[in-house]
Design a protein around this motif. Sequence first.
Motif, mmCIF file in Angstrom:
data_model
loop_
_atom_site.group_PDB
_atom_site.id
_atom_site.type_symbol
_atom_site.label_atom_id
_atom_site.label_comp_id
_atom_site.label_asym_id
_atom_site.label_seq_id
_atom_site.Cartn_x
_atom_site.Cartn_y
_atom_site.Cartn_z
ATOM 1 N N SER A 180 138.133 36.924 37.391
ATOM 2 C CA SER A 180 139.519 36.880 36.913
ATOM 3 C C SER A 180 139.659 37.314 35.461
ATOM 4 C CB SER A 180 140.053 35.456 37.047
ATOM 5 O OG SER A 180 139.936 35.012 38.370
ATOM 6 N N GLY A 181 140.785 37.932 35.200
ATOM 7 C CA GLY A 181 141.124 38.324 33.836
ATOM 8 C C GLY A 181 142.243 37.443 33.320
ATOM 9 N N GLY A 182 143.131 38.045 32.570
ATOM 10 C CA GLY A 182 144.246 37.311 31.984
ATOM 11 C C GLY A 182 144.759 38.107 30.809
ATOM 12 N N ALA A 183 145.807 37.578 30.186
ATOM 13 C CA ALA A 183 146.443 38.330 29.105
ATOM 14 C C ALA A 183 145.484 38.594 27.946
ATOM 15 C CB ALA A 183 147.672 37.574 28.608
ATOM 16 N N HIS A 184 144.530 37.694 27.730
ATOM 17 C CA HIS A 184 143.673 37.828 26.551
ATOM 18 C C HIS A 184 142.346 38.527 26.820
ATOM 19 C CE1 HIS A 184 146.702 34.915 25.364
ATOM 20 N NE2 HIS A 184 146.445 35.265 24.122
ATOM 21 N N CYS A 185 142.215 39.170 27.989
ATOM 22 C CA CYS A 185 140.908 39.801 28.243
ATOM 23 C C CYS A 185 140.734 41.107 27.488
ATOM 24 C CB CYS A 185 140.561 39.913 29.722
ATOM 25 S SG CYS A 185 141.742 40.757 30.700
ATOM 26 N N LEU A 186 141.790 41.600 26.849
ATOM 27 C CA LEU A 186 141.615 42.772 25.980
ATOM 28 C C LEU A 186 140.538 42.484 24.937
ATOM 29 C CD1 LEU A 186 142.427 45.490 24.744
ATOM 30 C CD2 LEU A 186 144.285 44.321 23.559
ATOM 31 N N LYS A 187 140.655 41.332 24.287
ATOM 32 C CA LYS A 187 139.682 40.972 23.254
ATOM 33 C C LYS A 187 138.496 40.202 23.829
ATOM 34 C CE LYS A 187 139.299 38.586 18.785
ATOM 35 N NZ LYS A 187 140.087 38.034 17.663
ATOM 36 N N TYR A 188 138.764 39.325 24.812
ATOM 37 C CA TYR A 188 137.726 38.383 25.214
ATOM 38 C C TYR A 188 136.982 38.734 26.495
ATOM 39 C CZ TYR A 188 139.343 35.634 21.322
ATOM 40 O OH TYR A 188 139.643 35.226 20.058
ATOM 41 N N GLY A 189 137.439 39.783 27.186
ATOM 42 C CA GLY A 189 136.749 40.183 28.407
ATOM 43 C C GLY A 189 137.137 39.322 29.595
ATOM 44 N N PHE A 190 136.491 39.608 30.722
ATOM 45 C CA PHE A 190 136.803 38.947 31.986
ATOM 46 C C PHE A 190 135.905 37.720 32.183
ATOM 47 C CE2 PHE A 190 138.660 43.037 32.257
ATOM 48 C CZ PHE A 190 139.713 42.927 33.135
ATOM 49 N N THR A 191 136.080 37.061 33.310
ATOM 50 C CA THR A 191 135.268 35.881 33.615
ATOM 51 C C THR A 191 133.773 36.181 33.463
ATOM 52 O OG1 THR A 191 136.962 35.021 35.105
ATOM 53 C CG2 THR A 191 134.731 34.185 35.411
ATOM 54 N N THR A 192 133.375 37.385 33.880
ATOM 55 C CA THR A 192 131.944 37.736 33.825
ATOM 56 C C THR A 192 131.377 37.640 32.404
ATOM 57 O OG1 THR A 192 130.329 39.342 34.673
ATOM 58 C CG2 THR A 192 132.252 40.249 33.551
ATOM 59 N N ASN A 193 132.227 37.763 31.402
ATOM 60 C CA ASN A 193 131.763 37.648 30.018
ATOM 61 C C ASN A 193 131.649 36.200 29.556
ATOM 62 O OD1 ASN A 193 133.837 40.336 29.943
ATOM 63 N ND2 ASN A 193 131.750 40.602 29.228
ATOM 64 N N HIS A 194 132.022 35.265 30.420
ATOM 65 C CA HIS A 194 132.052 33.865 30.009
ATOM 66 C C HIS A 194 131.287 32.943 30.942
ATOM 67 C CE1 HIS A 194 134.851 34.884 26.835
ATOM 68 N NE2 HIS A 194 135.353 35.742 27.691
ATOM 69 N N ILE A 195 130.487 33.529 31.824
ATOM 70 C CA ILE A 195 129.644 32.735 32.719
ATOM 71 C C ILE A 195 128.197 33.009 32.334
ATOM 72 C CG2 ILE A 195 128.967 32.327 35.125
ATOM 73 C CD1 ILE A 195 131.878 31.545 34.552
ATOM 74 N N LEU A 196 127.446 31.932 32.084
ATOM 75 C CA LEU A 196 126.055 32.082 31.667
ATOM 76 C C LEU A 196 125.096 31.973 32.845
ATOM 77 C CD1 LEU A 196 126.315 29.844 28.500
ATOM 78 C CD2 LEU A 196 126.086 32.334 28.531
#
Lengths: 500, 500
Positions: free
Chosen positions: B164-180
Amino acid sequence: MQSTSVEAEQTALVRRALDQVVQRFHAALPPNAVITDPQRLRTYECDGLASYRVVPAVVVLPETAEQVREIVRICAEHQVPFVARGSGTGLSGGALPHASGVLVVTSRMRRILEIDLANERAVVEPGVTNLDVTKAVAAQGYYFAPDPSSQQVCSVGGNVAENSGGAHCLKYGFTTNHILALEVVTPDGDFVELGGTARDTPGYDLLGAFIGSEGTLGVATKITVRLLRKPEVVQTLLAGFPSTDEAGAAVSAIIADGVTPAAIEMMDALAIEAAEQAVQCGYPEGAGAVLVVELDGPAAEVEHTFDEVKRHCDEHGAFEIRVAADDHERAMIWKGRKSAFAAVGRISPDYIVQDGVIPRTALPEVLGRISRLSAESGVRVANVFHAGDGNLHPLVLFDDAEPGANERAEAVSAAILDLCIEHGGSITGEHGVGADKVKYMGRMFTADDLDTMQRVRCAFDPVGICNPGKVFPTPRLCGEVPGPRRGVHPLTEAGLADQF
Amino acid sequence: MQSTSVEAEQTALVRRALDQVVQRFHAALPPNAVITDPQRLRTYECDGLASYRVVPAVVVLPETAEQVREIVRICAEHQVPFVARGSGTGLSGGALPHASGVLVVTSRMRRILEIDLANERAVVEPGVTNLDVTKAVAAQGYYFAPDPSSQQVCSVGGNVAENSGGAHCLKYGFTTNHILALEVVTPDGDFVELGGTARDTPGYDLLGAFIGSEGTLGVATKITVRLLRKPEVVQTLLAGFPSTDEAGAAVSAIIADGVTPAAIEMMDALAIEAAEQAVQCGYPEGAGAVLVVELDGPAAEVEHTFDEVKRHCDEHGAFEIRVAADDHERAMIWKGRKSAFAAVGRISPDYIVQDGVIPRTALPEVLGRISRLSAESGVRVANVFHAGDGNLHPLVLFDDAEPGANERAEAVSAAILDLCIEHGGSITGEHGVGADKVKYMGRMFTADDLDTMQRVRCAFDPVGICNPGKVFPTPRLCGEVPGPRRGVHPLTEAGLADQF
């Protein structure tokens, strides 16, 4: 007698397959692209990890993606193994040749195919060096972020294979964070596109799986890299601490404060001593540890956070803090750090460069344990590391002339990796598994975890010809994958079409 | 006659398998965890994409990872298909049930298992809602970055499945960028760990391949998320432009200047009209387009870049710029944007929410083409999009009561996706392929590309029981994977051991 004749028969089979492959290479490739002369083959017997050496049977030097595909197709038809190699700077033996195989060297594939600054990307061939990407766009204010120490010579294809890091991956991430798409030749000789220039490409994200697969899933022939704008300002600080304890506490305080420096590097006393002897970098005298902290970004932000970093260093016992006034002073600070590996050669005839990862918060505990390991065994260990990431590079010193010294050093080196695993870390931070760390994979992963990875390998390379013997401890026979089902099971296909 | 009796036999087979599976579920799961009552099953017949509806044969509500494994093992033994579902908010039918299968609902798996702020991570069960992760750490100044519009109800497991994305994924990326890291139950019922808390984990990065695989590779049972520090300040601006051309040019200018806002959202006149009617957001009167631009980070940086953003809006024809003075004003600006999808219901009885991606630089060209498509077909299209990412969400309006209107709207909607593909974009930016976009996959990928993905699917799920019918256009018979080889080929295994 029987088994000898089987062996002889196999050797003859191998010989014949290789002869046929070489003949077909000559027909398919430009003149001078096929090397079989034993003297010239020897040039390629190892990569940056010189302790493993294997002379390949054949070396080929393709100039285009189509030639790479042709090479792979020929290998696939004759079931001859192949290994891809970029500039040969890898430190885990990932590009170690196969004695009965083909080495595919990408050094003639050095074209930058496209630069699209408006969309902040470029398309390059795999043999282009890391630094040449940056050079091609530097005048316009852009750069390619991954910065392994070898960036002047290492290839982008090699960076993709090993998912290379560098001093600045604390803030900017690894190669995988800077590759948008790949054209890949699969082990059966097809071109496929992985990833894409749109974000969140549909279907499976196999781009991530390919990056860091160390050449076991195919050969990248076209690489679309992300370009970053050069930061407005860069500030670099060198701080001397009484010991690694204080330096480590400063690192934790900086990160806990929400600051993400571009880089935080640490060196201990022995590493400082070696660097000082080699390049006279003039690091703070008597330091038990130094930190190199670099911040980059918009001027207003960097100024503010730089003060915070200085404060944390002060509060955690830094006895000297120097700030680089210009690019020259910045280069001097980095010179000590970047020369550290080679510099260790000045204080020890032989050494092992280890590469492991621990959670940042375990730094003091693990450094203490390494120090005890060293004291108990009498084996000296110099520590250089990407402290912000918890990526350790212990240099384990020994003298090969001394009986048993190599074995003792290896034992200490292995014990350090055990420490990393024990603390929830990893057996490699950025150098890869390659040939070198295959033996540790079973300590880090369960059999089910490894099995899952090997299923993917079998999906790409069922015959096992693509960089065999690397990454995985026991070559899986792909026949062990749950068997093919030619019939359609009534449950899984029942009525799908009319449900939707 | 013959074929009817085959069908009857198959139906009986399916019935028997399902009966056995239900019996075993009752034995293995807590009371009230198995639903077979037709009325209650109907609750689960669709996800957020209500145009596809299938009532599942069985619903199970596991409470633990072990129960999920047991459910999957039972399904695997009986070759019964299963589909995992989080909160059912997906917009592409990824969690659409299988009529002869089991729906595994994770809504009872809502424990936050671990919070480790020093290492900036938390471990959660898949049913935990997106916003509950942030709530658990907000007091300490942290948050979980992915922010789909449904974040109050959508599950982290669903975020993982759909990336999933969202309005702020321009700067912060998608879910894949936040799962370790993930603990996953594979389709044959084993636990495996993907990823890890150390950066650049060795072996294949299958974490990335699993995230966004839309439930086709297994079920995530434990999710280690990355936590971010809340930014020091947030600034939000609303700018009114005469048309989308000027607004698009402003977006390009902002990005070209090296500024990365947390979000840049655009709405066109029709979308503004709908939002105004629904929530009276008070957007600039007479605007042909509005931009919502949000910046976050250290105060010093945000202040500086905010001035730049205002200047670019000014220079590209913004006739009104409003800056949110406080959180309340910020919420009002976002209210218009976030209500846009639902608001469209006020101006049209029916609508299709499309989701496609184009390169940012192609925005003006593609918006012009959409406008022509709309004029030529008489089908109204309201545009709402994540402009910084080039992620379009055209809302294609129609009245189902009008004969042929649905078909005309579908045709325009499909033509917009063709435009995305033609411009090097993608058929989905963040909603996924699911059941809905299976038919477009062949337009975006070559047969070889799809084949490579399906090989990976077969490697995980050779029988095809794990969310069958989703993502891929033609279910591959996994027997087509190059066959198993039980013997060791002399070339690939020859002498490996003694080479190293």
